[in-house]
Design an enzyme around this catalytic site. Sequence first.
Site, short mmCIF file in Angstrom:
data_model
loop_
_atom_site.label_atom_id
_atom_site.label_comp_id
_atom_site.label_asym_id
_atom_site.label_seq_id
_atom_site.Cartn_x
_atom_site.Cartn_y
_atom_site.Cartn_z
N GLU A 330 -39.52 81.81 57.52
CA GLU A 330 -39.17 80.43 57.28
C GLU A 330 -38.92 79.60 58.53
O GLU A 330 -38.68 78.51 58.39
CB GLU A 330 -37.95 80.27 56.10
CG GLU A 330 -38.35 80.62 54.94
CD GLU A 330 -38.25 82.12 54.45
OE1 GLU A 330 -38.42 82.80 55.55
OE2 GLU A 330 -38.33 82.50 53.45
N TRP A 445 -17.22 95.77 53.28
CA TRP A 445 -18.71 95.68 53.60
C TRP A 445 -19.28 96.60 54.47
O TRP A 445 -18.55 96.65 55.51
CB TRP A 445 -19.18 94.05 54.15
CG TRP A 445 -19.36 93.13 53.15
CD1 TRP A 445 -18.83 93.44 51.73
CD2 TRP A 445 -19.91 91.81 53.19
NE1 TRP A 445 -19.16 91.81 50.94
CE2 TRP A 445 -19.53 91.11 51.82
CE3 TRP A 445 -20.34 91.13 54.14
CZ2 TRP A 445 -19.98 89.79 51.73
CZ3 TRP A 445 -20.97 89.76 53.89
CH2 TRP A 445 -20.79 89.30 52.84
P1 AMP Z 1 -39.61 88.14 57.35
O1 AMP Z 1 -39.49 86.70 56.60
O2 AMP Z 1 -40.56 88.85 56.57
O3 AMP Z 1 -40.32 87.96 58.93
O4 AMP Z 1 -38.33 88.72 57.50
C1 AMP Z 1 -37.18 87.98 58.15
C2 AMP Z 1 -36.12 88.91 58.12
O5 AMP Z 1 -36.08 90.04 59.06
C3 AMP Z 1 -34.65 88.34 58.64
O6 AMP Z 1 -34.30 87.54 57.67
C4 AMP Z 1 -33.81 89.26 58.92
O7 AMP Z 1 -33.41 89.96 57.95
C5 AMP Z 1 -34.91 90.27 59.53
N1 AMP Z 1 -34.91 90.53 60.92
C6 AMP Z 1 -35.72 89.80 61.77
N2 AMP Z 1 -35.44 89.95 63.29
C7 AMP Z 1 -34.41 91.03 62.96
C8 AMP Z 1 -33.56 91.69 64.13
N3 AMP Z 1 -33.72 91.33 65.43
N4 AMP Z 1 -32.38 92.31 63.75
C9 AMP Z 1 -32.31 92.44 62.54
N5 AMP Z 1 -33.14 92.03 61.33
C10 AMP Z 1 -34.03 91.00 61.55
#
Ligand code: AMP
Length: 540
Positions: A330, A445
């Site tokens: 998003e 948590w």
């Molecule tokens: P997507 O929309 O499938 O690309 O997933 C996005 C989600 O991936 C984010 O909301 C995070 O929960 C996770 N995410 C992306 N980058 C990172 C990061 N560097 N560290 C931890 N989680 C991440």
Amino acid sequence: MKIKPAPGAYDFQLLIKNILAYSLVLEPEREIVYSNKSRYNYHTLNKRIRQLANVLNSLGANGGAPVGVIDYDCHRYLECYFGIPMTGNVLHTVNWRLSPAQILYTIKHAQDKILIVNEDFLPLVEGFIDQIPFVAHIIVTTDNNSAASNAYKSYEHLLLQAADTYDFPDFDEDAVATMFYTTGTTGDPKGVYYTHRQLVLHTFHLAATFGFVGGAAGRMSSDDVYMPLTSMFHVHAWGFPYLATMYSLKQVYTGRFDATTVTELIANEGVTFSHCVPTILQMVLNKADEQQTDLSRWKVVSGGAAMPVALAKRALQMGIDLRASYGMSETCPVICSGYIPLACKDNDIDWQARTRSRTGTWPLFTDMRIVDAQGNDVPKDDTTQGEIVLRAPWLTNGYLYDDVRGAELWTGGYLHTGDVATINERNSIRIADRIKDVIKSGGEWISSIALESFIGQHPWVAETAVVGLPDAQWGERPCALVVPHAGKTLTADILRDHLQQYVNSGELSKWAVPELYKWVDAIPKTSVGKIDKKEIRRSI
Ligand code: AMP
């Protein structure tokens, strides 16, 4: 004070065509390479994009038409990144790793008027062809120069017959340029969309964020050779193909992911800059180890999931310039990336691994807040957790034809990421978890990401994933799935002993140490290569 523009003053719109126009300015002789199958320079890229524009027009796509693309990462996909939106049509990048039912859902929901389909995916499309009568044309791409099938138009043949001149029109910068679907934990896939203006501003955001930093800190510069390792169907391969094209970098596309092809392309084409999720990096490092590939000129931006410290250390030991980043479907997608203070470059490798695996530094031109349940900003103590909420010019305005979920996303005028994070006094953030994945145990948590990072630092652990399981006494307790390295036998006691060091150092609470461990051969992954916690919870 507002001043009326002079009569005739030109109201410049931020359109993708301006990104492409600049590709002929600096190094137009540089090549766009598709594995070992094709290579051409920026003059040819520009001509082929104009041919594609003429083809689209001749098929009746004269603006506003959704055009779905189902292909591997290749030069043709790059042509579609430009040719489809620059004719005022909308590029729908179809995630071919979804189930056939979900792919059909996305094509129906998007109401694609034209589908550009690699011949490998034709059987898939033919399986539901009677359910997509609104698709007026199917264009087939192939690597074999065959006409693919008499029943369909061939991409290459259509381009060959089309004129290679085209005057791309001006139009409103708020016109939708691209869309794709994201799968949540529940419900149907959601359509995310971006306008020309958003994509142009995101490109500048990347240029500033990745061009500003110093040498060995994940900089993208004019002499880099770029190769994406995140799929082109997912959030425009993080937007980097637009930046690489604007600055006419040499670009290398892999086709369907295969670690051997990747290491060969890095060596043979001199690739210096890539981006990927941690699991893909791990596969490439394993292959490079096996083949003794030199990765010491390679810069890697990791994102899409937390970078485990052990993996960061391994990459740094192989000479890779690693930089973590954060974003989501998003958010176009890049929100922020790690800033490595140059003064600290000489520090030891453990410090580097810990620093470089942090999520990122406060983003440029973004109103970011990390807020607790009451909506108050959390202190910069790196301990208090809150949700990341955002405003920036390149965030999606909502979900396609879905006002209810769009309004939820934008509750209170901020985009809610659903990610829980802490922030330190140097403005570096660290994601603790997805709100949905955080383990709620006895009113506290537990960060599944932190546990994964600590467990992953045991030398016998190849991979791990932690989820919360229902527990009668505590509400939830953590359960760790662990893939041991070949020939190593791990036990719960070994890992609990290993975790004690983090309890002693104060990084982990005693009650957060898992009692439950499961030894598995592989960790389930999503369609974009991330740990699939939904599937893990379902299967345990
Ligand atoms: P997507 O929309 O499938 O690309 O997933 C996005 C989600 O991936 C984010 O909301 C995070 O929960 C996770 N995410 C992306 N980058 C990172 C990061 N560097 N560290 C931890 N989680 C991440």
